[in-house]
Design a protein around this motif. Structure first.
Motif, PDB file in Angstrom:
ATOM      1  N   LEU A 174     -16.493  50.876  54.019  1.00 34.14           N
ATOM      2  CA  LEU A 174     -16.077  51.253  55.368  1.00 34.14           C
ATOM      3  C   LEU A 174     -17.273  51.581  56.250  1.00 34.14           C
ATOM      4  CD1 LEU A 174     -12.929  53.421  54.691  1.00 34.14           C
ATOM      5  CD2 LEU A 174     -13.043  51.280  55.940  1.00 34.14           C
ATOM      6  N   PHE A 175     -18.261  52.232  55.664  1.00 29.58           N
ATOM      7  CA  PHE A 175     -19.456  52.556  56.453  1.00 29.58           C
ATOM      8  C   PHE A 175     -20.061  51.287  57.045  1.00 29.58           C
ATOM      9  CE2 PHE A 175     -24.034  52.892  56.871  1.00 29.58           C
ATOM     10  CZ  PHE A 175     -24.141  53.995  57.698  1.00 29.58           C
ATOM     11  N   PHE A 195     -17.939  49.679  59.798  1.00 33.87           N
ATOM     12  CA  PHE A 195     -18.019  50.353  61.094  1.00 33.87           C
ATOM     13  C   PHE A 195     -19.366  50.165  61.759  1.00 33.87           C
ATOM     14  CE2 PHE A 195     -14.234  52.832  59.965  1.00 33.87           C
ATOM     15  CZ  PHE A 195     -13.626  52.888  61.204  1.00 33.87           C
ATOM     16  N   PHE A 196     -20.428  50.317  60.992  1.00 35.25           N
ATOM     17  CA  PHE A 196     -21.739  50.397  61.632  1.00 35.25           C
ATOM     18  C   PHE A 196     -22.543  49.109  61.567  1.00 35.25           C
ATOM     19  CE2 PHE A 196     -20.920  54.961  60.890  1.00 35.25           C
ATOM     20  CZ  PHE A 196     -20.980  55.345  62.221  1.00 35.25           C
ATOM     21  N   ARG A 208     -11.067  52.930  64.227  1.00 33.27           N
ATOM     22  CA  ARG A 208     -11.035  54.320  63.752  1.00 33.27           C
ATOM     23  C   ARG A 208      -9.608  54.775  63.555  1.00 33.27           C
ATOM     24  NH1 ARG A 208     -14.773  58.292  67.328  1.00 33.27           N
ATOM     25  NH2 ARG A 208     -14.965  59.560  65.500  1.00 33.27           N
ATOM     26  N   HIS A 225     -15.393  54.040  50.561  1.00 36.42           N
ATOM     27  CA  HIS A 225     -16.230  54.719  51.555  1.00 36.42           C
ATOM     28  C   HIS A 225     -17.430  53.888  52.003  1.00 36.42           C
ATOM     29  CE1 HIS A 225     -17.459  58.351  53.665  1.00 36.42           C
ATOM     30  NE2 HIS A 225     -18.696  58.010  53.359  1.00 36.42           N
ATOM     31  N   ARG A 226     -18.184  53.379  51.059  1.00 43.71           N
ATOM     32  CA  ARG A 226     -19.396  52.631  51.421  1.00 43.71           C
ATOM     33  C   ARG A 226     -19.042  51.352  52.165  1.00 43.71           C
ATOM     34  NH1 ARG A 226     -23.840  54.471  48.005  1.00 43.71           N
ATOM     35  NH2 ARG A 226     -23.472  56.712  48.013  1.00 43.71           N
ATOM     36  N   ILE A 242      -7.898  52.842  60.601  1.00 45.67           N
ATOM     37  CA  ILE A 242      -8.293  53.260  59.250  1.00 45.67           C
ATOM     38  C   ILE A 242      -7.888  54.710  58.988  1.00 45.67           C
ATOM     39  CG2 ILE A 242     -10.225  53.517  57.639  1.00 45.67           C
ATOM     40  CD1 ILE A 242      -9.772  50.653  58.192  1.00 45.67           C
ATOM     41  N   THR A 243      -7.915  55.543  60.036  1.00 50.38           N
ATOM     42  CA  THR A 243      -7.507  56.941  59.850  1.00 50.38           C
ATOM     43  C   THR A 243      -6.069  57.014  59.335  1.00 50.38           C
ATOM     44  OG1 THR A 243      -8.961  57.697  61.615  1.00 50.38           O
ATOM     45  CG2 THR A 243      -7.169  59.158  60.999  1.00 50.38           C
ATOM     46  N   LYS A 290     -11.737  56.971  47.756  1.00 50.49           N
ATOM     47  CA  LYS A 290     -13.161  57.260  47.869  1.00 50.49           C
ATOM     48  C   LYS A 290     -14.006  56.011  47.591  1.00 50.49           C
ATOM     49  CE  LYS A 290     -16.584  60.512  46.696  1.00 50.49           C
ATOM     50  NZ  LYS A 290     -17.176  61.331  45.651  1.00 50.49           N
ATOM     51  N   ARG A 311     -12.508  62.552  54.171  1.00 48.67           N
ATOM     52  CA  ARG A 311     -12.637  61.087  54.174  1.00 48.67           C
ATOM     53  C   ARG A 311     -13.831  60.660  55.012  1.00 48.67           C
ATOM     54  NH1 ARG A 311      -7.416  58.595  56.336  1.00 48.67           N
ATOM     55  NH2 ARG A 311      -8.358  56.615  55.748  1.00 48.67           N
ATOM     56  N   THR A 338      -4.540  54.698  57.707  1.00 51.60           N
ATOM     57  CA  THR A 338      -4.348  53.927  56.493  1.00 51.60           C
ATOM     58  C   THR A 338      -4.963  54.698  55.338  1.00 51.60           C
ATOM     59  OG1 THR A 338      -4.871  52.072  57.896  1.00 51.60           O
ATOM     60  CG2 THR A 338      -4.598  51.604  55.591  1.00 51.60           C
ATOM     61  N   PRO A 339      -4.189  55.018  54.312  1.00 49.40           N
ATOM     62  CA  PRO A 339      -4.806  55.759  53.220  1.00 49.40           C
ATOM     63  C   PRO A 339      -5.880  54.907  52.537  1.00 49.40           C
ATOM     64  CG  PRO A 339      -2.470  55.334  52.795  1.00 49.40           C
ATOM     65  CD  PRO A 339      -2.779  54.730  54.101  1.00 49.40           C
ATOM     66  N   THR A 340      -7.067  55.482  52.413  1.00 49.50           N
ATOM     67  CA  THR A 340      -8.124  54.788  51.673  1.00 49.50           C
ATOM     68  C   THR A 340      -8.531  55.682  50.519  1.00 49.50           C
ATOM     69  OG1 THR A 340      -9.785  55.786  53.107  1.00 49.50           O
ATOM     70  CG2 THR A 340      -9.040  53.588  53.685  1.00 49.50           C
ATOM     71  N   VAL A 355     -18.269  58.010  57.543  1.00 44.37           N
ATOM     72  CA  VAL A 355     -17.413  56.965  58.116  1.00 44.37           C
ATOM     73  C   VAL A 355     -16.670  57.599  59.285  1.00 44.37           C
ATOM     74  CG1 VAL A 355     -15.332  55.623  57.720  1.00 44.37           C
ATOM     75  CG2 VAL A 355     -17.146  55.583  56.047  1.00 44.37           C
TER      76      VAL A 355
END
Lengths: 318, 226
Positions: free
Chosen positions: A97-98, A101-102, A81, A94-95, A84-85, A91, B180, A87-89, B190
Motif C-alpha cells: 500500500l505504501f 500511494f507514494f 485513501r 502495508h508495504r 482503502i480506509t 498488516k 493501519r 476496505t479491511p486490509t 500509509v
C-alpha cells in the motif's frame, strides 16, 4: 481560453448556482412552506459544497493544464485513501500500500501530465497489478490472498486510473484545432463534469418523482430504472442543447455522449453503493460539508471519464 | 481524601514553561510535525460531550501506533497544546540524538523510565511533580502499543494519578485506524484516514475500587469506538 463559448459556459453555471443559492436561502428564511426543513438544509449544504468545488475547479483552469492534472491527482489520492480506509486490509498489505500511494499513483499522473498515452494506459492495470500481487506475496501473509490483492487493484483502477482520464482529456488533439491544451480542451472537460453532475441530479429527481422499480433494492433503494432512463434522456437533451460548448461533437453525437455518460455515471454510483452497503456505511468521508466524501462525489465521474475520453478520441481525435 | 501539595524538592527545577522558554526552531518543528501528522493520517477530530479547555487534564487513550501521542497532541487547539505534555518511554525516546531532541525539545514529552523503577521515584510521582498546577498529560494506560489493534487491559498508573489528584479531569480518547496507518514494526506510513474522539471527562468516584475504576475507564475509551 478567453473565447466567447468558454465565457458563456462559465456564466451559465454561475447563474445556475446563484439562482439555486437564492432559492435555497429563501426557503431557509421562510420555513412555512410544505417542504421538509431537513431537505432544505441538505440542499443548502449541498450547494455550499458546490460553490467550493466550482471555485477550486475555476482556479485550476485558470492556472493551466499541469495544475489541473495535479489537482485531479490529489482528488485521486484522496479518493483512494477513502477507498482503502473502508476496505479491511491486513498488516501484510502495508508495504504494498505504501508504494501504491507514494509511487504508483504519482507516477501515473506524471505520465498523464506528459501525455504518454502509450504508457499510462497500461501502467496501473498491468504493472500496478503485477506489483501488488508480488509485493503482497513477498510479505508472507497468504490469507485470503486473491481477495486482498483484488481490493487494492479495484481501488487503484477506479480511483486513480479511471479518474485520470478526465485530466487526460486536456491533451487530446482535436481535429480542427492546431494544438492540444487549448480552451477547447478545457471546455471539453467542463462539459464532462457538467454532464456527470447533471446526470446525478436528474437520477435523484426522476427516482423521487417517478421511481417505482429499483434496479437492485438490496444495494440501493433510491436508484431505479425510471431514474436511470429519465436521467439518461435528460442528460442527452442537455448535451444536445449544449453541443456548441463541446468542440468536436455534432448535436446528435453530443446527445449520444450525454446518454452514455449518464448510464456510466449510474453504473459508478451503483458500484460504490454496493461497496458501501457491504461495509455498512453511508458516506466515505467528511471533507466538504454536505457532500459525504470525495469518493461519493467522484464515483460517477470515475466510470464516465474513460468512456468519454475514448468517445472523444474516436469522434474527433487526430 | 483531599489533595495536598507535596513540598517540591529543592534540587528539582520547576516545571519548564512552554512557549517563551522553547526556542523558535523547536516551536516551528513542532508545528510542522503536527501539521504533517494531521495531513498523513487524515484525522478528523470529534469532541463528544467534551470541549477543548486549558484546565488541567489527563488525556488517556488506546495505544496502537508511534503516531498516537503526536496525533492527540496535534488535534488539540494551540493554547491547549502548549500546556499538554505526552508521556513516553525513556528507553525508546532517549536513544539517539534526533529522538531525544524530538521528545525533549519539540514535544516537551515527559520521559518515564520503564526499566528502572525506584520506590521513591515512581512514575506517578514524577508525573505529578512535573505537571505542577498548570500542565496536562497524555497517557496510554495500556503501557505499550497493542499488536492486534484491540484495547488491552489498563495498568494501574491511571488509578493512582486519579487518586492523588482527584481535582484533575480524566478525558478518555479513542484513536481509530491509526494502527493501519503506521502499525507496530513499520516505519513507513500509509496515508489512510483516521478519527480521534475525545469523550466526556470522568473522575475517580469516592471509595471506588481500583479494579472497578480501571474497568470503567477502559469502557469509556471503548465506548468512543461506537
Amino acid at each position: 481560453m478567453n473565447d466567447i463559448r468558454t465565457i458563456a459556459l462559465i456564466a451559465g453555471v454561475l447563474l445556475l448556482l446563484l439562482v439555486a443559492t437564492a432559492v435555497g436561502q429563501f426557503l431557509a428564511r421562510n420555513p412555512d412552506r410544505s417542504l421538509n426543513p431537513a431537505a432544505v438544509n441538505a440542499f443548502n449544504l449541498r450547494l455550499r459544497g458546490w460553490w467550493i468545488i466550482c471555485t477550486v475547479l475555476a482556479a485550476a483552469f485558470w492556472l493551466g493544464t499541469t495544475t489541473t492534472v495535479v489537482l485531479c491527482g490529489l482528488v485521486s489520492f484522496w479518493a483512494l485513501r477513502e477507498f482503502i480506509t473502508l476496505t479491511p486490509t491486513r498488516k501484510g498489505d502495508h508495504r504494498a500500500l505504501f508504494w501504491v500511494f507514494f509511487l504508483f499513483t504519482p507516477l501515473h499522473y506524471v505520465l498523464v501530465a506528459y501525455n504518454r498515452y502509450d504508457l499510462f494506459s497500461v501502467f496501473l492495470p498491468l504493472y500496478g497489478t503485477l506489483f501488488v500481487l508480488a509485493r503482497v506475496a513477498m510479505a508472507g501473509d497468504y490469507k485470503r490472498f486473491l481477495e486482498r490483492t483484488a481490493k487494492i487493484q479495484a481501488g487503484l483502477v477506479v480511483c486513480v486510473y479511471c479518474l485520470s482520464f478526465a485530466a487526460a482529456l486536456l491533451h487530446v488533439r482535436i481535429r480542427g484545432q492546431d494544438t492540444a491544451n487549448s480552451g477547447a480542451n478545457f471546455r471539453l472537460l467542463f462539459f464532462l463534469i457538467l454532464l456527470v453532475q447533471f446526470a446525478d441530479c436528474m437520477q435523484y429527481v426522476w427516482s423521487r418523482m417517478a421511481g417505482r422499480r429499483p434496479v437492485a433494492p438490496e444495494v440501493s433503494s433510491t436508484r431505479t430504472w425510471e431514474g436511470l432512463l429519465g436521467s439518461a434522456t435528460s442528460t442527452a437533451l442537455l448535451a444536445a442543447v449544449l453541443w456548441w460548448a463541446a468542440p468536436p461533437f455534432e448535436p446528435w453525437q453530443a446527445a449520444l455522449v450525454g446518454f452514455v455518460v449518464a448510464v456510466m455515471g449510474f453504473a459508478g454510483g451503483m458500484t460504490m453503493s454496493a461497496i458501501k452497503r457491504d461495509r455498512g456505511v453511508k458516506d466515505y468521508g467528511t471533507l466538504v460539508v454536505g457532500h459525504g466524501g470525495v469518493l461519493d462525489r467522484v464515483d460517477s465521474m470515475c466510470f464516465a471519464a474513460p468512456v468519454f475520453y475514448h468517445l472523444t478520441w474516436f469522434v474527433a481525435g487526430q | 481524601m483531599l489533595y495536598q501539595a507535596e513540598p517540591m524538592p529543592v534540587d528539582v527545577a520547576p516545571p519548564r514553561r512552554a512557549g517563551p522558554g522553547r526556542t523558535a526552531v523547536c516551536r516551528a518543528a513542532g508545528l510542522t510535525l503536527a501539521a504533517l501528522a494531521r495531513l498523513l493520517s487524515g484525522a478528523s477530530v470529534r469532541w463528544i460531550a467534551c470541549q477543548p479547555d486549558t484546565c488541567q487534564r489527563f488525556y488517556f487513550a488506546n495505544h496502537t501506533s508511534h503516531l498516537d501521542a503526536l496525533l492527540i497532541w496535534s488535534s488539540l487547539p494551540q493554547p491547549v497544546r502548549e500546556l499538554t505534555r505526552p508521556v513516553a518511554a525513556k528507553d525508546y525516546w532517549s536513544r539517539g540524538v534526533l529522538r531525544r531532541w524530538l521528545a525533549e525539545e519539540v514535544f516537551d514529552a515527559l520521559l518515564i523510565d520503564r526499566t528502572d523503577i525506584k520506590v521513591h521515584q515512581s512514575p506517578v510521582d514524577v508525573m505529578l511533580r512535573e505537571i505542577g498546577s498548570t500542565r496536562s498529560l497524555i497517557v496510554f494506560p495500556e503501557g505499550s502499543r497493542s499488536v492486534t489493534g484491540d484495547l488491552g487491559e489498563f495498568k494501574s498508573g491511571l488509578y493512582y494519578l486519579a487518586k492523588k489528584r482527584p481535582d484533575i479531569e480524566l478525558v478518555p480518547v479513542h484513536i481509530d485506524n491509526l494502527n493501519r496507518i503506521l502499525p507496530r514494526g513499520e516505519f513507513l506510513p500509509v496515508p489512510l484516514l483516521s478519527c480521534i474522539s475525545f469523550g466526556p471527562p470522568m473522575w475517580l468516584e469516592h471509595g471506588e475500587a481500583k479494579v472497578n475504576f480501571l474497568a470503567r475507564a477502559r469502557k469509556a475509551v471503548q465506548a468512543l469506538k461506537e
